[in-house]
Scaffold this active site. Structure first.
Site, mmCIF file in Angstrom:
data_model
loop_
_atom_site.group_PDB
_atom_site.id
_atom_site.type_symbol
_atom_site.label_atom_id
_atom_site.label_comp_id
_atom_site.label_asym_id
_atom_site.label_seq_id
_atom_site.Cartn_x
_atom_site.Cartn_y
_atom_site.Cartn_z
ATOM 1 N N TRP A 193 0.821 -1.218 0.000
ATOM 2 C CA TRP A 193 0.000 0.000 0.000
ATOM 3 C C TRP A 193 0.846 1.256 0.000
ATOM 4 O O TRP A 193 0.553 2.205 -0.730
ATOM 5 C CB TRP A 193 -1.028 -0.033 1.134
ATOM 6 C CG TRP A 193 -2.027 -1.109 0.861
ATOM 7 C CD1 TRP A 193 -2.145 -2.308 1.502
ATOM 8 C CD2 TRP A 193 -2.991 -1.124 -0.200
ATOM 9 N NE1 TRP A 193 -3.129 -3.062 0.913
ATOM 10 C CE2 TRP A 193 -3.672 -2.364 -0.127
ATOM 11 C CE3 TRP A 193 -3.358 -0.229 -1.204
ATOM 12 C CZ2 TRP A 193 -4.689 -2.718 -1.020
ATOM 13 C CZ3 TRP A 193 -4.369 -0.567 -2.083
ATOM 14 C CH2 TRP A 193 -5.010 -1.794 -1.986
ATOM 15 N N ASP B 82 -1.509 6.567 6.254
ATOM 16 C CA ASP B 82 -2.599 5.724 5.776
ATOM 17 C C ASP B 82 -2.948 4.762 6.911
ATOM 18 O O ASP B 82 -2.154 3.884 7.253
ATOM 19 C CB ASP B 82 -2.123 4.964 4.527
ATOM 20 C CG ASP B 82 -3.178 4.003 3.993
ATOM 21 O OD1 ASP B 82 -4.241 3.854 4.623
ATOM 22 O OD2 ASP B 82 -2.920 3.403 2.923
ATOM 23 N N LYS C 286 -12.772 -1.552 6.661
ATOM 24 C CA LYS C 286 -12.240 -2.489 7.652
ATOM 25 C C LYS C 286 -12.852 -2.187 9.025
ATOM 26 O O LYS C 286 -13.637 -2.958 9.533
ATOM 27 C CB LYS C 286 -10.716 -2.425 7.705
ATOM 28 C CG LYS C 286 -10.038 -3.000 6.454
ATOM 29 C CD LYS C 286 -9.600 -1.929 5.531
ATOM 30 C CE LYS C 286 -8.606 -2.278 4.467
ATOM 31 N NZ LYS C 286 -8.804 -3.391 3.593
HETATM 32 N N1 PMP Z 1 -4.477 1.458 2.103
HETATM 33 C C1 PMP Z 1 -4.532 0.296 2.781
HETATM 34 C C2 PMP Z 1 -3.626 0.101 3.950
HETATM 35 C C3 PMP Z 1 -5.435 -0.690 2.392
HETATM 36 O O1 PMP Z 1 -5.491 -1.848 3.060
HETATM 37 C C4 PMP Z 1 -6.289 -0.451 1.288
HETATM 38 C C5 PMP Z 1 -7.312 -1.466 0.837
HETATM 39 N N2 PMP Z 1 -7.189 -2.721 1.242
HETATM 40 C C6 PMP Z 1 -6.172 0.768 0.624
HETATM 41 C C7 PMP Z 1 -5.278 1.699 1.070
HETATM 42 C C8 PMP Z 1 -7.015 1.067 -0.575
HETATM 43 O O2 PMP Z 1 -8.311 1.212 -0.212
HETATM 44 P P1 PMP Z 1 -9.472 1.298 -1.297
HETATM 45 O O3 PMP Z 1 -9.615 -0.042 -1.891
HETATM 46 O O4 PMP Z 1 -10.633 1.728 -0.463
HETATM 47 O O5 PMP Z 1 -9.070 2.319 -2.287
#
Ligand code: PMP
Length: 375
Positions: A113, A187, A211
């Site tokens: 991420w 994040d 989550k």
């Molecule tokens: N950052 C993290 C730490 C994530 O786990 C996720 C999704 N699993 C995201 C960003 C991206 O999120 P989204 O799919 O809502 O764009």
């Protein structure tokens, strides 16, 4: 395996232990309340999702949701809270568009991420919006560890320092915010509200909802006021934090139903005793699972112990040819979504706030029985 969950005079509902990484388990009480109110909200004969986002009844929901979040996280007054759309990922673009501002920004890469976040920022750097600097990456260690602080190549006077507090795929969590002298942007998509944090240490916190907050698509942004007002002219209006603050997250029609559900989850969390109380349960859940892994030769978790995530617990089997059997048999036993992410393979149990300790115990019991059978 199903578990009966009884809440407030309601008939028991069957809930299957679900360890999905996201969208993930939501609290049963929240889903029941949403169900109760679905057709007839507050005796109005309409659903929440059918009313105007500008109606005073709906605005009462948004105000309450923000107030609850502020109280749960003890958000200081000099921070604004936004409830926007586009999930966590759209913030990877919004951050440089709002904050790079011709300067250089620091990015720490500790997994998939945070790698995606820097990649997106690099696109804007290429267009001349500023510079993007990779502080350090854990790639050489397969993201099982965080590079030593002494090896970091930080920028003096950087526009900001970005990192991911919990790498959902690798199961690596940074519990202590890095000590840097520039605004820290984090994040927290997969760890927000899972344990107490000091919001004042951050310039901006953002989290996709799916989550610990509610349905996918919604993103929560907590931003210190002094970081507003620096957006590039290219920044799309809907991504402009200052503009969204002015419009109270309603520059366009917001994700009204998701926002309502987030508010119900905040109510639920408060009823559980708040973030400190849920944090203690989260520690117990994680300890139960990691102990089971560590006390066996059969299961393995590769993450450096101090960075082991309390939300996402990946594990492998000593004999990976048994992975498929593990997944098949666990699913037959009613334990859902234990497949590891395709990037790392193996298994992963996501044990967010709404996953009860009892489910983790069921998983550990299954793991022990599986080891006995095949180990
Ligand atoms: N950052 C993290 C730490 C994530 O786990 C996720 C999704 N699993 C995201 C960003 C991206 O999120 P989204 O799919 O809502 O764009």
């Amino acid at each position: 395996m199903t578990t009966d969950i009884t809440t407030d005079n309601k008939a028991a509902v069957h809930r299957v232990p679900n360890f999905s990484a996201g969208p993930a388990t939501l609290p049963t009480e929240v889903l029941q309340r949403a169900q109760d109110e679905l057709l007839d909200w507050q005796g109005r004969g309409v659903s929440v999702m059918e009313v105007s986002h500008r109606s005073k009844e709906y605005l009462a929901i948004t105000e309450k949701a923000e107030a609850k979040l502020r109280s749960l996280m003890q958000i200081p007054d000099n921070y604004k809270v936004l409830f926007l759309q586009g999930g966590g990922s759209l913030q990877f673009s919004a951050i440089p568009l709002n904050l790079l501002n011709g300067k250089r920004a620091d990015y720490l890469t500790t997994g998939t991420w945070s790698a995606k976040a820097i990649k997106e920022a690099q696109r804007y750097a290429k267009l001349g919006l500023g510079e993007v600097n990779l502080v350090a990456t854990g790639k050489d260690h397969n993201f099982t560890d965080v590079p030593a602080r002494s090896s970091w190549n930080t920028t003096k006077d950087a526009a900001y320092f970005h990192y991911c507090a919990n790498e959902t795929i690798h199961g690596l969590q940074i519990f202590e915010p890095p000590q840097v002298d520039v605004p820290l942007i984090v994040d927290m998509s997969s760890c927000i509200l899972s344990q107490p944090i000091d919001v004042s240490k951050f310039g901006m916190i953002y989290a996709g909802a799916q989550k610990n907050i509610g349905p996918a698509g919604l993103v929560i942004i907590i931003i210190r006021e002094d970081l507003l007002g620096q957006a590039s002219d290219w920044c799309p209006l809907l991504l402009n934090y200052e503009h969204q603050v002015e419009k109270e997250s309603m520059s366009n029609t917001p994700a009204t139903y998701s926002w309502y559900l987030a508010g119900l989850v905040f109510d639920w969390l408060e009823e559980q005793g708040g973030v400190e109380a849920i944090g203690k349960i989260n520690q117990q859940k994680a300890a139960l699972l990691y102990d089971a892994i560590d006390n066996s030769e059969f299961y393995h978790n590769a993450i450096a112990p101090e960075y082991r995530s309390i939300m996402n617990v990946p594990f492998t089997l000593a004999d990976s040819t048994l992975d498929k059997v593990f997944l098949e048999e666990s699913e037959q036993a009613g334990l859902l979504s234990l497949k590891g992410h395709r990037e790392v393979g193996g298994m992963r149990a996501s044990i967010y706030n709404a996953v009860p300790l009892q489910w983790v115990q069921l998983l550990v019991d299954f793991m022990k029985a599986f080891e006995k059978k095949y180990g």
